[in-house]
Design a protein around this motif. Structure first.
Motif, short mmCIF file in Angstrom:
data_model
loop_
_atom_site.label_atom_id
_atom_site.label_comp_id
_atom_site.label_asym_id
_atom_site.label_seq_id
_atom_site.Cartn_x
_atom_site.Cartn_y
_atom_site.Cartn_z
N GLU A 1 0.73 -1.23 0.11
CA GLU A 1 0.05 -0.17 -0.15
C GLU A 1 0.77 1.09 0.04
O GLU A 1 1.87 1.27 0.86
N ALA A 2 0.82 2.22 -0.76
CA ALA A 2 1.51 3.25 -0.99
C ALA A 2 0.65 4.40 -0.17
O ALA A 2 -0.37 4.44 0.06
N ILE A 3 1.57 5.01 0.57
CA ILE A 3 1.05 5.88 1.75
C ILE A 3 1.72 7.10 1.31
O ILE A 3 2.93 7.66 1.37
N GLU A 4 0.66 8.24 0.66
CA GLU A 4 1.17 9.51 0.36
C GLU A 4 0.03 10.58 0.62
O GLU A 4 -1.20 10.05 0.56
N ASP B 1 0.31 11.02 -6.13
CA ASP B 1 1.60 10.82 -5.68
C ASP B 1 1.62 9.28 -5.02
O ASP B 1 2.66 8.46 -5.34
N ALA B 2 0.53 8.81 -4.55
CA ALA B 2 0.42 7.56 -3.85
C ALA B 2 0.42 6.35 -5.30
O ALA B 2 0.86 5.70 -5.09
N GLU C 1 3.16 3.79 -5.71
CA GLU C 1 2.84 2.33 -5.64
C GLU C 1 3.29 1.63 -7.11
O GLU C 1 3.92 0.57 -7.28
N GLU D 1 9.32 5.90 1.78
CA GLU D 1 8.62 5.20 0.54
C GLU D 1 7.95 3.62 0.89
O GLU D 1 7.42 3.42 0.17
N GLY E 1 4.25 1.62 3.77
CA GLY E 1 3.19 1.02 3.36
C GLY E 1 3.04 -0.41 3.13
O GLY E 1 2.17 -0.97 2.92
#
Length: 92
Positions: free
Chosen positions: A22-25, A30-31, A35, A77, A80
């Motif tokens: 999971e990309a956290i931004e 940006d997320a 990802e 980076e 997540g």
């Protein structure tokens, strides 16, 4: 009991498999970009990962061995990503 930690909290020498990505931004665009980058680096569920090195200031950046490929990323980076540590129970 399973031993799952955030990859950003992993220490040098720890190894395991990616449990969740999971990309956290703050910004959704940006997320999505983060990802995409993580997936291109091979950081996908089930990928084997080892922590090879931690930077001297704030343990940043972190150098990972991802299925035999070395990559360096900032801890924020990879915050997540969840890692199932080696020796942890696997779900039945």
């Amino acid at each position: 009991m399973t031993d799952i930690i955030k990859l950003s909290r992993a220490r040098r020498g720890q190894e395991g498999r990616i449990h969740a990505v999971e990309a956290i931004e703050d910004d959704p665009a940006d997320a999505l970009e983060l990802e995409r980058r993580l997936l291109e680096f091979g950081l996908v569920e089930g990928a084997r990962v080892g922590i090879l090195h931690e930077g001297p200031v704030g343990r940043d950046p972190v150098v990972l061995d991802v299925e035999g490929m070395r990559i360096a990323l900032r801890r924020h980076e990879v915050r997540g990503l969840s890692l199932r540590l080696d020796g942890a129970d696997t779900p039945v």
